[in-house]
Design an enzyme around this catalytic site. Structure first.
Site, PDB file in Angstrom:
ATOM      1  N   GLN A 205       1.263  -0.859  -0.175  1.00  0.00           N
ATOM      2  CA  GLN A 205      -0.212  -0.222   0.048  1.00  0.00           C
ATOM      3  C   GLN A 205       1.141   1.441   0.314  1.00  0.00           C
ATOM      4  O   GLN A 205       1.231   1.962   1.012  1.00  0.00           O
ATOM      5  CB  GLN A 205      -0.662   0.123   1.348  1.00  0.00           C
ATOM      6  CG  GLN A 205      -1.828  -1.575   1.251  1.00  0.00           C
ATOM      7  CD  GLN A 205      -2.501  -1.397   0.352  1.00  0.00           C
ATOM      8  OE1 GLN A 205      -3.918  -0.486   0.185  1.00  0.00           O
ATOM      9  NE2 GLN A 205      -2.567  -2.662  -1.017  1.00  0.00           N
ATOM     10  N   ALA A 246     -11.916   1.999   4.699  1.00  0.00           N
ATOM     11  CA  ALA A 246     -10.930   1.632   3.660  1.00  0.00           C
ATOM     12  C   ALA A 246      -9.830   2.420   2.715  1.00  0.00           C
ATOM     13  O   ALA A 246     -10.189   3.641   3.174  1.00  0.00           O
ATOM     14  CB  ALA A 246     -11.201   0.143   3.176  1.00  0.00           C
ATOM     15  N   HIS A 247      -9.185   2.065   2.318  1.00  0.00           N
ATOM     16  CA  HIS A 247      -7.872   2.497   1.441  1.00  0.00           C
ATOM     17  C   HIS A 247      -8.394   2.791   0.207  1.00  0.00           C
ATOM     18  O   HIS A 247     -10.075   2.619  -0.300  1.00  0.00           O
ATOM     19  CB  HIS A 247      -7.048   1.098   1.022  1.00  0.00           C
ATOM     20  CG  HIS A 247      -7.168   0.344  -0.039  1.00  0.00           C
ATOM     21  ND1 HIS A 247      -6.547  -0.575  -0.349  1.00  0.00           N
ATOM     22  CD2 HIS A 247      -8.236  -0.447  -0.863  1.00  0.00           C
ATOM     23  CE1 HIS A 247      -6.767  -1.595  -1.037  1.00  0.00           C
ATOM     24  NE2 HIS A 247      -8.184  -1.152  -1.363  1.00  0.00           N
ATOM     25  N   ASN A 248      -8.448   4.266  -0.118  1.00  0.00           N
ATOM     26  CA  ASN A 248      -8.565   4.915  -1.141  1.00  0.00           C
ATOM     27  C   ASN A 248     -10.028   5.806  -0.744  1.00  0.00           C
ATOM     28  O   ASN A 248     -10.451   6.513  -1.701  1.00  0.00           O
ATOM     29  CB  ASN A 248      -8.178   4.187  -2.453  1.00  0.00           C
ATOM     30  CG  ASN A 248      -6.959   3.129  -2.962  1.00  0.00           C
ATOM     31  OD1 ASN A 248      -5.967   3.907  -2.347  1.00  0.00           O
ATOM     32  ND2 ASN A 248      -7.310   2.379  -3.188  1.00  0.00           N
ATOM     33  N   SER A 266     -12.706   2.650  -1.661  1.00  0.00           N
ATOM     34  CA  SER A 266     -12.589   2.972  -3.077  1.00  0.00           C
ATOM     35  C   SER A 266     -14.162   4.119  -3.089  1.00  0.00           C
ATOM     36  O   SER A 266     -14.612   4.494  -4.144  1.00  0.00           O
ATOM     37  CB  SER A 266     -11.868   2.715  -4.467  1.00  0.00           C
ATOM     38  OG  SER A 266     -10.966   2.407  -4.818  1.00  0.00           O
TER      39      SER A 266
END
Length: 343
Positions: A205, A246-248, A266
């Protein structure tokens, strides 16, 4: 390229050597090409390597400016002429290995002091016992760091912030007047996994977390750094305890999320959106400005601006209420022996 404040570059590497290390085939004529890093298809430059493994990104494959790209044999001919095809049956696994060969997360090194000599603390910063501040971190005036909290390498924290006890902050840029309550985890690796012949593999990441001014993050909540893009939380957004971002993800201004809300990777959330307790959002969903997700709602698709949705799977609230009412009437119409009273 990943932010050098948080990631150490290990390149450049010759393309031929990189391909050999990750198990891909490289044309001999391109073996001497210098590769400095990894990047997504739509952002990679001539000294970066990308990968293609998802048909949703077919358009980006044909337009990429990457110097090289890991692809399956069937897709090698679709690359632009300037991009070298690195043929492999597992393009994403090869990309993971390339990430590890070209970039390394910077960690706090052993040090005789809890505050690294290269860290910058402005006037009025207060550190409780056991607080650790890593190399090149910058903490603004009037900010308080709680007991046993860890501020990672290169992290920037603005002025008049409140960082509670046992908080960890890494790979992050934080604005002014931000509150991180006890046990919050900011900037840990997002949940990215690639499946290969040898089993599941963690995807590095390489993004950051950005918390804008006035954000509040509750006890034991987690905000993951991006896989490549940044995870961004907009001004004055308030997250309750035990919230997972979460990521993004990109949350707008003045978003409110009650306890146990989970927002998958995302997802984009508009200004002023609200989430009831235990709301769950699938990945790559757009939540419009001013929308509301009722408690325990399970969102699988986009929600238009200003609408209230509930249920699992979530739907417009009025529709959900009508369905619940109809099911209740149906259930009440059955006798104790399980037969319908109207039969």
């Amino acid at each position: 390229m990943p932010d050098f404040r948080f990631f150490e570059p290990l390149g450049p590497l010759a393309l031929g050597d990189l391909a050999k290390a990750v198990g891909a085939e490289c044309p001999e004529a391109a073996a001497g090409l210098s590769i400095e890093g990894v990047a997504p298809l739509d952002r990679a430059g001539s000294q970066e390597v990308a990968f293609f493994a998802d048909r949703r990104y077919a358009e980006a494959l044909g337009a990429t400016r990457a110097g090289a790209c890991f692809v399956a044999p069937a897709h090698a001919e679709r690359l632009p002429k300037a991009c070298v095809a690195l043929v492999t049956p597992e393009p994403q696994i090869a990309y993971v290995r390339a990430c590890n060969a070209l970039h390394r997360a910077r960690l706090i090194p052993p040090c005789d002091s809890f505050v690294h000599p290269s860290a910058v603390l402005e006037e009025g910063v207060l550190l409780a016992p056991g607080a650790v501040v890593g190399p090149e971190a910058h903490i603004g005036r009037g900010t308080r760091i709680g007991a046993n909290s860890v501020i990672g390498v290169g992290v920037t924290i603005g002025r008049d912030c409140e960082i509670g006890a046992n908080v960890t902050v890494g790979f992050a840029l934080i604005g002014d007047r931000v509150r991180l309550l006890a046990g919050a985890r900011i900037g840990e690796a997002g949940f990215g996994v690639a499946g290969g012949r040898e089993g599941a593999v963690d995807i590095p990441q390489l993004g950051r977390v950005i918390l804008q001014d006035g954000v509040s993050v509750g006890v034991n909540s987690c905000i993951d750094r991006g896989a490549w893009d940044d995870t961004v939380i907009g001004e004055n957004t308030k997250l309750d305890n035990l919230v997972q971002i979460a990521h993004n993800c990109r949350l707008g201004r003045n978003v409110l999320a009650a306890a146990h809300t989970g927002i998958s990777g995302s997802t984009v959330v508009g200004d002023g959106a609200r989430f009831g307790g235990r709301a769950g959002i699938a990945d790559h969903v757009n939540i419009g400005a001013g929308a509301t997700v009722l408690a325990s709602g399970g969102v699988m698709r986009d929600i238009p601006a200003g609408e209230a949705w509930g249920g699992i799977p979530a739907m417009p609230a009025r529709q959900w209420f009508r369905q619940v009412a109809a099911l209740t009437k149906l259930a009440q119409g059955r006798s104790r022996d399980g037969r319908n009273e109207h039969e």
